[in-house]
Design a protein around this motif. Structure first.
Motif, PDB file in Angstrom:
ATOM      1  N   UNK A 252       0.681 -12.911  27.958  1.00  0.00           N
ATOM      2  CA  UNK A 252       1.170 -14.267  27.665  1.00  0.00           C
ATOM      3  C   UNK A 252       1.370 -14.633  26.263  1.00  0.00           C
ATOM      4  N   UNK A 253       0.624 -14.030  25.480  1.00  0.00           N
ATOM      5  CA  UNK A 253       0.640 -14.046  24.156  1.00  0.00           C
ATOM      6  C   UNK A 253       2.113 -13.557  23.633  1.00  0.00           C
ATOM      7  N   UNK A 259       3.284 -20.682  20.309  1.00  0.00           N
ATOM      8  CA  UNK A 259       2.976 -21.740  21.227  1.00  0.00           C
ATOM      9  C   UNK A 259       1.712 -21.439  22.248  1.00  0.00           C
ATOM     10  N   UNK A 260       1.273 -20.003  22.128  1.00  0.00           N
ATOM     11  CA  UNK A 260       0.087 -19.701  22.689  1.00  0.00           C
ATOM     12  C   UNK A 260      -1.118 -19.985  21.941  1.00  0.00           C
ATOM     13  N   UNK A 261      -1.115 -20.459  20.725  1.00  0.00           N
ATOM     14  CA  UNK A 261      -2.511 -20.674  20.003  1.00  0.00           C
ATOM     15  C   UNK A 261      -3.151 -22.003  20.741  1.00  0.00           C
ATOM     16  N   UNK A 262      -4.311 -21.749  20.686  1.00  0.00           N
ATOM     17  CA  UNK A 262      -5.389 -22.717  21.342  1.00  0.00           C
ATOM     18  C   UNK A 262      -5.434 -22.565  22.900  1.00  0.00           C
ATOM     19  N   UNK A 361      -4.435 -18.519  15.808  1.00  0.00           N
ATOM     20  CA  UNK A 361      -2.982 -18.883  15.620  1.00  0.00           C
ATOM     21  C   UNK A 361      -2.039 -17.601  14.970  1.00  0.00           C
ATOM     22  N   UNK A 362      -2.983 -16.684  14.736  1.00  0.00           N
ATOM     23  CA  UNK A 362      -2.286 -15.054  14.563  1.00  0.00           C
ATOM     24  C   UNK A 362      -1.978 -14.335  15.631  1.00  0.00           C
ATOM     25  N   UNK A 363      -2.165 -14.943  17.047  1.00  0.00           N
ATOM     26  CA  UNK A 363      -2.040 -14.471  18.374  1.00  0.00           C
ATOM     27  C   UNK A 363      -3.090 -13.284  18.570  1.00  0.00           C
ATOM     28  N   UNK A 364      -4.134 -13.485  18.204  1.00  0.00           N
ATOM     29  CA  UNK A 364      -5.160 -12.425  18.717  1.00  0.00           C
ATOM     30  C   UNK A 364      -6.075 -13.275  19.776  1.00  0.00           C
TER      31      UNK A 364
END
Length: 368
Positions: A252-253, A259-262, A361-364
């Motif tokens: 998904x990330x 857009x995946x952040x949060x 925010x950095x996709x982790x």
């Protein structure tokens, strides 16, 4: 009198049988092409890495384990046909790692009829949480996951919940789990059905927004979830969103990008960066297999492969579907190294572990 062709066929069949007896074959149907291919490949590769580590140490009783994976393109009928091929023609001791409850629906009855273990489907949906003598799971149920998600968000005062689900048997059952939970606190969710494997476009997003949700709970795969999330962000809509582990966090990330952040995603295994022994062992075997890093799907597959291998070690020799089934049924409590699985007769759903993580925010993926 046998014809030359008939004699050749008999000799070939005997040779295949002898060859099959030289190894322990585990069968898998998984989406290896199509929109959910990365998820299927991660399941296959995570399990293969562990089996290869076992084979490097001599296998089980001197016999290597082979994971025989067949592509089902995320199609239920194909998965059922693959199960038939594996059960009738490949001398498998277990069916392993089917990528969803939908892909498992037609396979489980076949495994039961042949008395072959159906092990570690990658789903917590109701159809794979029933009591069945050949069915074993190594992850928490979707009910366990949804309870964790809903308890968190409703404690913050959110009440208008929209459930994004597939408009099929399994998807409707997932919706029902949310309905039953929210009923306990006098709330009722809104349903937002999607066609499986269909694109999510502007009309769907506008219909979703029209429901005015305070929380979106997605029970769909990474492709649909990512399309939905990217569209919401592009339209400037910030709506708290949680996904079941079924989404495939890492897939998904990648698909949703920034857009995946949060987005919060429930997890049924520890963080892949955890330092508990079971996670460190899986990271090590994947590094040995030439894999770069380890995601949660690969980790879950590694855990499942380790539990299945322990069943093989405890099984009466030679390892067959029958002896493996008996060993797994009587496995009891098994500690992989900080992550425990417990099986017993009539109690073959081995874990209730759930963690709630959020995409940074950095996709982790950061655990709470």
């Amino acid at each position: 009198m046998f014809s030359k062709a008939g004699i050749a066929a008999v000799i070939w069949a005997a040779a295949v049988s002898v060859h099959a007896q030289d190894k322990i074959i585990v069968g898998q149907s998984a989406p290896l092409t199509g929109g959910n291919a990365q998820f299927g490949k991660d399941i296959r590769d995570g399990a293969n890495a562990y089996f290869e580590s076992v084979n490097a140490k001599g296998g089980i009783g001197g016999k290597p384990i082979e994971l025989l994976s067949i592509d089902d393109k995320n199609d239920r009928k194909t998965a059922g046909a693959n199960a038939k091929t594996l059960l009738e023609n490949k001398n498998v001791v277990a069916l392993f790692g089917f990528a969803s409850a939908t892909l498992s629906l037609d396979a489980i009855p076949q495994a039961e009829a042949k008395e072959v273990p159906f092990f570690a489907p990658f789903s917590g949906a109701n159809p794979v949480r029933v009591n069945n003598p050949v069915l074993f799971t190594v992850r928490a149920s979707y009910g366990d996951e949804m309870e964790k998600i809903l308890k968190f968000w409703t404690s913050l005062g959110l009440k208008r919940v929209t459930v994004v689900h597939y408009d099929d048997e399994v998807g409707k059952q997932n919706l029902e789990v949310v309905v039953n939970y929210l009923k306990k606190i006098n709330l009722a969710p809104q349903a937002f059905p999607l066609k499986r494997n269909a694109q999510v476009g502007k009309p769907e997003i506008q219909a979703l927004i029209a429901q005015q949700p305070e929380l979106i709970l997605t029970t769909v795969l990474s492709g649909a979830a990512a399309q939905m999330q990217k569209s919401l962000v592009e339209m400037g809509r910030v709506i708290p969103t949680s996904s079941l582990s079924f989404v495939g966090a890492d897939q998904f990330i990648v698909a949703a990008g920034p857009a995946s952040a949060g987005v919060s995603i429930s997890q049924v295994v520890p963080n892949p960066n955890s330092q508990i022994p079971a996670v460190r062992e899986c990271a090590k075997v994947m590094e040995a297999a030439g894999m770069k890093g380890m995601n949660s799907t690969q980790l879950e597959a590694c855990f499942a492969a380790k539990v299945l291998t322990e069943g093989m070690r405890r099984a009466k020799k030679p390892v067959t579907a029958k002896t493996l089934l008996e060993a797994l049924t009587n496995l009891g409590a098994y500690d992989l190294g900080g992550y425990k699985i417990t099986f017993g007769a009539g109690a073959q759903h081995g874990s209730k572990f759930v963690d709630l993580a959020m995409v940074t925010r950095d996709g982790r993926l950061m655990s709470n």
